[in-house]
Design a protein around this motif. Sequence first.
Motif, PDB file in Angstrom:
ATOM      1  N   VAL A 160      -4.272  -3.909  -7.656  1.00 52.27           N
ATOM      2  CA  VAL A 160      -4.296  -2.681  -8.446  1.00 52.27           C
ATOM      3  C   VAL A 160      -5.376  -1.706  -8.027  1.00 52.27           C
ATOM      4  CG1 VAL A 160      -3.234  -3.719 -10.473  1.00 52.27           C
ATOM      5  CG2 VAL A 160      -5.703  -3.759 -10.243  1.00 52.27           C
ATOM      6  N   THR A 161      -6.414  -2.179  -7.407  1.00 57.83           N
ATOM      7  CA  THR A 161      -7.509  -1.288  -7.051  1.00 57.83           C
ATOM      8  C   THR A 161      -7.444  -0.804  -5.604  1.00 57.83           C
ATOM      9  OG1 THR A 161      -8.945  -3.145  -6.507  1.00 57.83           O
ATOM     10  CG2 THR A 161      -9.049  -2.293  -8.766  1.00 57.83           C
ATOM     11  N   PHE A 162      -6.394  -1.148  -4.875  1.00 58.88           N
ATOM     12  CA  PHE A 162      -6.297  -0.727  -3.479  1.00 58.88           C
ATOM     13  C   PHE A 162      -6.356   0.794  -3.351  1.00 58.88           C
ATOM     14  CE2 PHE A 162      -3.877   0.824   0.135  1.00 58.88           C
ATOM     15  CZ  PHE A 162      -4.605   0.259   1.164  1.00 58.88           C
ATOM     16  N   LEU A 163      -5.619   1.488  -4.183  1.00 58.15           N
ATOM     17  CA  LEU A 163      -5.599   2.952  -4.118  1.00 58.15           C
ATOM     18  C   LEU A 163      -6.992   3.530  -4.382  1.00 58.15           C
ATOM     19  CD1 LEU A 163      -3.934   5.488  -3.670  1.00 58.15           C
ATOM     20  CD2 LEU A 163      -3.337   5.456  -6.089  1.00 58.15           C
ATOM     21  N   ALA A 164      -7.714   2.958  -5.340  1.00 56.94           N
ATOM     22  CA  ALA A 164      -9.075   3.433  -5.613  1.00 56.94           C
ATOM     23  C   ALA A 164      -9.986   3.184  -4.416  1.00 56.94           C
ATOM     24  CB  ALA A 164      -9.635   2.747  -6.859  1.00 56.94           C
ATOM     25  N   ALA A 165      -9.902   2.008  -3.820  1.00 59.44           N
ATOM     26  CA  ALA A 165     -10.720   1.693  -2.643  1.00 59.44           C
ATOM     27  C   ALA A 165     -10.353   2.613  -1.476  1.00 59.44           C
ATOM     28  CB  ALA A 165     -10.533   0.231  -2.244  1.00 59.44           C
ATOM     29  N   TYR A 166      -9.073   2.849  -1.298  1.00 58.10           N
ATOM     30  CA  TYR A 166      -8.627   3.742  -0.223  1.00 58.10           C
ATOM     31  C   TYR A 166      -9.156   5.163  -0.428  1.00 58.10           C
ATOM     32  CZ  TYR A 166      -5.724   6.271   3.053  1.00 58.10           C
ATOM     33  OH  TYR A 166      -5.300   7.083   4.078  1.00 58.10           O
ATOM     34  N   THR A 167      -9.237   5.596  -1.679  1.00 59.43           N
ATOM     35  CA  THR A 167      -9.769   6.926  -1.980  1.00 59.43           C
ATOM     36  C   THR A 167     -11.223   7.037  -1.547  1.00 59.43           C
ATOM     37  OG1 THR A 167      -8.227   7.167  -3.824  1.00 59.43           O
ATOM     38  CG2 THR A 167     -10.150   8.619  -3.826  1.00 59.43           C
ATOM     39  N   TYR A 168     -12.008   6.008  -1.808  1.00 58.43           N
ATOM     40  CA  TYR A 168     -13.394   6.008  -1.335  1.00 58.43           C
ATOM     41  C   TYR A 168     -13.433   6.082   0.190  1.00 58.43           C
ATOM     42  CZ  TYR A 168     -15.680   5.055  -5.781  1.00 58.43           C
ATOM     43  OH  TYR A 168     -16.171   5.167  -7.058  1.00 58.43           O
ATOM     44  N   HIS A 169     -12.625   5.268   0.831  1.00 58.25           N
ATOM     45  CA  HIS A 169     -12.570   5.233   2.297  1.00 58.25           C
ATOM     46  C   HIS A 169     -12.163   6.597   2.869  1.00 58.25           C
ATOM     47  CE1 HIS A 169     -11.841   3.679   6.325  1.00 58.25           C
ATOM     48  NE2 HIS A 169     -10.649   4.239   6.280  1.00 58.25           N
ATOM     49  N   LYS A 170     -11.129   7.179   2.305  1.00 61.68           N
ATOM     50  CA  LYS A 170     -10.595   8.452   2.771  1.00 61.68           C
ATOM     51  C   LYS A 170     -11.590   9.599   2.604  1.00 61.68           C
ATOM     52  CE  LYS A 170      -7.132  11.337   1.116  1.00 61.68           C
ATOM     53  NZ  LYS A 170      -5.958  11.552   0.324  1.00 61.68           N
TER      54      LYS A 170
END
Length: 127
Positions: A58-68
């Motif tokens: 569930v938190t993949f999108l949040a982690a990806y946002t930080y990365h991006k």
Amino acid sequence: MTLEIILLLLLLGLLAGFLSGSVGVGGGVIMVPLAIWFLGYSQHQAQGLSLAVLAVPVTFLAAYTYHKNGHELDWRYALVIAVAFVFGGYFGTKLAISINQQLLKKIFGVILIIVAVKMIFFSSAKA
């Protein structure tokens, strides 16, 4: 499931998700206490709920946002930790279900206090 329960669950998920995305906490730190207070769950039930929610990435999108947004994440590190987390979670659960709920709740609280004190008074972050 009543509308009231659905709304309460949505609120719990939104709050945990928001805090996870904004300050990196969610599962144990937010969902466990809220499940105990608002859903009437036992410590064991609340911990199980928190783990069940995390079972799906569930938190993949949040982690990806930080990365991006320039906060470089080493995805290899994340993968290794995730694999180890699976095994740690399994063995930790085996231990937790054998501990009395009141003692488990106290252990949980002490860990939160230790982490809070360390975060507030002892900075070790890289610049």
